[in-house]
Design a protein around this motif. Structure first.
Motif, PDB file in Angstrom:
ATOM      1  N   LYS A   1     -47.881 -17.931  12.985  1.00 14.79           N
ATOM      2  CA  LYS A   1     -46.875 -18.341  13.959  1.00 14.79           C
ATOM      3  C   LYS A   1     -47.531 -19.041  15.146  1.00 14.79           C
ATOM      4  N   LEU A   2     -48.670 -18.499  15.607  1.00 14.62           N
ATOM      5  CA  LEU A   2     -49.380 -19.107  16.729  1.00 14.62           C
ATOM      6  C   LEU A   2     -49.918 -20.486  16.353  1.00 14.62           C
ATOM      7  N   LEU A   3     -50.432 -20.609  15.118  1.00 13.99           N
ATOM      8  CA  LEU A   3     -50.904 -21.914  14.653  1.00 13.99           C
ATOM      9  C   LEU A   3     -49.786 -22.949  14.692  1.00 13.99           C
ATOM     10  N   GLY A   4     -48.603 -22.546  14.218  1.00 12.32           N
ATOM     11  CA  GLY A   4     -47.473 -23.457  14.228  1.00 12.32           C
ATOM     12  C   GLY A   4     -47.066 -23.855  15.641  1.00 12.32           C
ATOM     13  N   LYS A   5     -47.109 -22.895  16.547  1.00 20.24           N
ATOM     14  CA  LYS A   5     -46.743 -23.181  17.937  1.00 20.24           C
ATOM     15  C   LYS A   5     -47.732 -24.157  18.570  1.00 20.24           C
ATOM     16  N   ASN A   6     -49.013 -23.931  18.342  1.00 18.05           N
ATOM     17  CA  ASN A   6     -50.029 -24.816  18.919  1.00 18.05           C
ATOM     18  C   ASN A   6     -49.942 -26.226  18.328  1.00 18.05           C
ATOM     19  N   ARG A   7     -49.675 -26.295  17.026  1.00 14.87           N
ATOM     20  CA  ARG A   7     -49.553 -27.610  16.402  1.00 14.87           C
ATOM     21  C   ARG A   7     -48.387 -28.385  17.022  1.00 14.87           C
ATOM     22  N   LYS A   8     -47.292 -27.694  17.262  1.00 12.25           N
ATOM     23  CA  LYS A   8     -46.132 -28.335  17.872  1.00 12.25           C
ATOM     24  C   LYS A   8     -46.472 -28.869  19.261  1.00 12.25           C
ATOM     25  N   LEU A   9     -47.219 -28.071  20.047  1.00  7.61           N
ATOM     26  CA  LEU A   9     -47.610 -28.504  21.389  1.00  7.61           C
ATOM     27  C   LEU A   9     -48.521 -29.724  21.338  1.00  7.61           C
ATOM     28  N   PHE A  10     -49.500 -29.716  20.404  1.00  6.48           N
ATOM     29  CA  PHE A  10     -50.401 -30.854  20.283  1.00  6.48           C
ATOM     30  C   PHE A  10     -49.633 -32.122  19.911  1.00  6.48           C
ATOM     31  N   ARG A  11     -48.659 -31.992  19.013  1.00  3.48           N
ATOM     32  CA  ARG A  11     -47.864 -33.148  18.635  1.00  3.48           C
ATOM     33  C   ARG A  11     -47.121 -33.701  19.850  1.00  3.48           C
ATOM     34  N   GLU A  12     -46.547 -32.808  20.656  1.00  4.35           N
ATOM     35  CA  GLU A  12     -45.806 -33.234  21.841  1.00  4.35           C
ATOM     36  C   GLU A  12     -46.722 -33.935  22.832  1.00  4.35           C
ATOM     37  N   TYR A  13     -47.913 -33.392  23.058  1.00  7.78           N
ATOM     38  CA  TYR A  13     -48.852 -34.012  23.994  1.00  7.78           C
ATOM     39  C   TYR A  13     -49.260 -35.402  23.506  1.00  7.78           C
ATOM     40  N   ILE A  14     -49.557 -35.507  22.204  1.00  5.06           N
ATOM     41  CA  ILE A  14     -49.997 -36.799  21.673  1.00  5.06           C
ATOM     42  C   ILE A  14     -48.890 -37.841  21.799  1.00  5.06           C
ATOM     43  N   LEU A  15     -47.675 -37.474  21.429  1.00  2.22           N
ATOM     44  CA  LEU A  15     -46.563 -38.426  21.523  1.00  2.22           C
ATOM     45  C   LEU A  15     -46.284 -38.816  22.970  1.00  2.22           C
ATOM     46  N   LYS A  16     -46.397 -37.850  23.876  1.00  2.00           N
ATOM     47  CA  LYS A  16     -46.211 -38.166  25.288  1.00  2.00           C
ATOM     48  C   LYS A  16     -47.308 -39.108  25.765  1.00  2.00           C
ATOM     49  N   GLY A  17     -48.542 -38.823  25.343  1.00  2.00           N
ATOM     50  CA  GLY A  17     -49.644 -39.701  25.730  1.00  2.00           C
ATOM     51  C   GLY A  17     -49.479 -41.098  25.167  1.00  2.00           C
ATOM     52  N   ARG A  18     -49.002 -41.190  23.932  1.00  4.39           N
ATOM     53  CA  ARG A  18     -48.744 -42.502  23.333  1.00  4.39           C
ATOM     54  C   ARG A  18     -47.702 -43.280  24.145  1.00  4.39           C
ATOM     55  N   GLY A  19     -46.672 -42.554  24.591  1.00  3.06           N
ATOM     56  CA  GLY A  19     -45.634 -43.216  25.379  1.00  3.06           C
ATOM     57  C   GLY A  19     -46.178 -43.707  26.710  1.00  3.06           C
ATOM     58  N   LEU A  20     -46.981 -42.864  27.385  1.00  4.48           N
ATOM     59  CA  LEU A  20     -47.562 -43.263  28.664  1.00  4.48           C
ATOM     60  C   LEU A  20     -48.506 -44.453  28.508  1.00  4.48           C
ATOM     61  N   ALA A  21     -49.115 -44.575  27.328  1.00  4.01           N
ATOM     62  CA  ALA A  21     -50.017 -45.705  27.087  1.00  4.01           C
ATOM     63  C   ALA A  21     -49.263 -46.955  26.652  1.00  4.01           C
ATOM     64  N   GLY A  22     -47.924 -46.835  26.557  1.00  2.00           N
ATOM     65  CA  GLY A  22     -47.123 -47.980  26.144  1.00  2.00           C
ATOM     66  C   GLY A  22     -47.243 -48.278  24.666  1.00  2.00           C
ATOM     67  N   GLU A  23     -47.521 -47.253  23.871  1.00  2.00           N
ATOM     68  CA  GLU A  23     -47.703 -47.439  22.440  1.00  2.00           C
ATOM     69  C   GLU A  23     -46.566 -46.770  21.675  1.00  2.00           C
ATOM     70  N   PRO A  24     -46.399 -47.074  20.391  1.00  4.92           N
ATOM     71  CA  PRO A  24     -45.318 -46.474  19.591  1.00  4.92           C
ATOM     72  C   PRO A  24     -45.438 -44.945  19.546  1.00  4.92           C
ATOM     73  N   LEU A  25     -44.282 -44.289  19.520  1.00  3.07           N
ATOM     74  CA  LEU A  25     -44.261 -42.833  19.503  1.00  3.07           C
ATOM     75  C   LEU A  25     -44.409 -42.336  18.069  1.00  3.07           C
ATOM     76  N   ASP A  26     -45.590 -42.550  17.508  1.00  2.00           N
ATOM     77  CA  ASP A  26     -45.889 -42.081  16.165  1.00  2.00           C
ATOM     78  C   ASP A  26     -47.362 -41.703  16.088  1.00  2.00           C
ATOM     79  N   PHE A  27     -47.838 -41.393  14.890  1.00  7.30           N
ATOM     80  CA  PHE A  27     -49.226 -40.963  14.720  1.00  7.30           C
ATOM     81  C   PHE A  27     -50.050 -41.986  13.942  1.00  7.30           C
ATOM     82  N   ASN A  28     -49.592 -43.204  13.983  1.00 12.32           N
ATOM     83  CA  ASN A  28     -50.315 -44.297  13.333  1.00 12.32           C
ATOM     84  C   ASN A  28     -51.282 -44.947  14.320  1.00 12.32           C
ATOM     85  N   PHE A  29     -52.335 -44.237  14.596  1.00 14.86           N
ATOM     86  CA  PHE A  29     -53.335 -44.787  15.545  1.00 14.86           C
ATOM     87  C   PHE A  29     -54.733 -44.598  14.999  1.00 14.86           C
TER      88      PHE A  29
END
Length: 451
Positions: free
Chosen positions: A423-451
């Motif tokens: 359960k903790l692994l799943g929670k942390n993975r969700k947080l990492f995904r949110e941080y990455i997508l937020k960072g992608r948005g702040l960098a003006g890049e597409p909100l996906d994981f194709n980087f």
């Protein structure tokens, strides 16, 4: 209610031994067939033999059930370890793929691998991993050759065996130290004497304290020859993930030239310790943040630094059974460069006696391994015997695996799973995904994981 005090367990065992001893004598002493059989012995040897037999029978009746269950548990543990070892073949193949994916040499389906942490998740569910081909008979034979060789250094204790076969950061650190001519074992020993500054410093100390590299991976590296995947393949993907995570957490771009902040002055982000920024292309990577996997390591480190030797022994007994090293026994640490020879000899004595006891109790009669120290010779003999038993159990495990593969049946998990950890692994993975997508948005890049 009886006025008699309850009989202690040891006293009751003694009474039971006496009762069964007398029962055996009464059962056989006046038996004509037994008397005729005992007549083959001279003088008092017949009655002495019967008396000894009565002791053995009483012991079997009183203690036999307990020892039988212990032996059954030992066999079950051996089968469990052999099954885990079978899946090490898949773990290595997955780790090679892991390294190549981080280096961006291969691409994988997004529904199977989206983040680098997904490889750890697949490692925990290796029996269901679709990313690597099935185990072959040739691969099993290769593993058995390793298991029965001196290259296998983790066959005497479950404590020495890896628990996370996809721990990329730790294994990379270990091998990079080797490439630099440093001794990772010495770095690990020195880590406990460090005085970490802040959370980042503590995390770095723990990373060094628990440095290791699986002997199976080292064996595969030696067979494949250079370049080693972990040593020489760049971690492009990991750097990009760290970059976006930092940007998503802090809202600012990482500055590789900025002074390190004191972790004690900042509160961690809710639900997850703050990840450090990834270095820009060509810059040194920043220190890692403390994650959930290091909490147990932290407890162990603090125990070693601040608690009494007695409490440390109790803690280690609860966590695991200490392994016994044939040359330098466990728990030994050099103090100011001087070896505690008396402590080494004492533990070698215990090791030799224990190995000798087991060798005397097993039905096989084995040739003693050659070594100038009889204690080490006995230990090596016992270890070779245990490896042979593991090899036989591993062959049986593969036969069952192959039958399931042919029938298209699912494979049972070789590991014990902790629902809370999952359960903790799943929670942390969700947080990492949110941080990455937020960072992608702040960098003006597409909100996906194709980087």
């Amino acid at each position: 209610m009886s006025d008699l005090a309850p009989v202690s367990r040891s006293a009751q065992r003694h009474l039971d031994l006496i009762r069964y001893h007398e029962e055996t004598l009464a059962l056989y002493q006046d038996n004509s067939a037994v008397a005729e059989w005992l007549s083959q012995f001279q003088g008092d040897d017949g009655p002495l033999f019967l008396n000894r037999y009565a002791d053995e029978r009483a012991s079997a009746l009183v203690d036999g059930n307990t020892f039988w269950h212990l032996n059954q548990r030992e066999e079950a543990n051996l089968v469990e370890e052999a099954t885990e070892r079978l899946w090490e073949i898949q773990q290595r193949k997955l780790f090679e793929l892991h390294c190549r994916w981080r280096a961006e040499e291969v691409t994988l389906p997004a529904d199977q691998v989206e983040l680098s942490g997904d490889f750890e998740a697949w490692g925990a569910r290796i029996e269901k991993c679709p990313l690597v081909p099935p185990i072959t008979a040739a691969e099993v034979e290769g593993y058995l050759a390793y298991l029965l060789s001196e290259a296998c250094t983790d066959a005497e204790s479950d404590f020495d065996r890896p628990r996370d076969w996809q721990d990329y950061e730790r294994y990379r650190r270990y091998l990079l130290l080797q490439a630099e001519g440093q001794d990772p074992a010495q770095v690990s020993r020195d880590a406990v004497h460090q005085k970490p500054q802040g959370l980042g410093g503590l995390a770095a100390m723990l990373d060094d304290f628990f440095l290791n590299y699986p002997s199976w991976y080292a064996h595969c590296d030696a067979l494949a020859g250079p370049p080693n995947l972990v040593l020489y393949l760049p971690d492009h993907r990991g750097s990009k993930e760290a970059y976006y995570i930092y940007l998503g957490q802090t809202g600012k771009l990482p500055d590789p030239y900025a002074e390190e902040e004191n972790d004690d002055d900042d509160e961690p982000a809710a639900g997850l310790p703050p990840a450090p920024p990834a270095a820009a292309e060509g810059a040194a990577p920043p220190p890692r943040a403390l994650d959930y996997q290091q909490f147990e390591a932290l407890t162990d480190t603090l125990m070693r630094q601040f608690e009494s030797a007695e409490l440390l022994r109790f803690h280690e007994a609860v966590m695991h059974e200490p392994a016994i090293d044939p040359v330098r026994p466990p728990g030994f640490e050099e103090e100011e460069g001087e070896e505690d020879e008396e402590n080494i000899q004492k533990q070698l004595d215990e090791q030799g006696r224990e190995a000798g006891r087991v060798l005397c109790e097993i039905p096989e009669r084995l040739p003693i391994a050659a070594h100038p120290d009889w204690r080490v010779a006995l230990h090596h003999t016992w270890l070779g015997w245990r490896k042979q038993r593991l090899a036989a159990a591993l062959r049986e495990a593969y036969a069952a695996y192959a039958a399931r593969e042919q029938a298209g049946s699912p494979h049972p998990s070789p590991y014990q799973h902790d629902p809370k950890m999952r359960k903790l692994l799943g929670k942390n993975r969700k947080l990492f995904r949110e941080y990455i997508l937020k960072g992608r948005g702040l960098a003006g890049e597409p909100l996906d994981f194709n980087f």
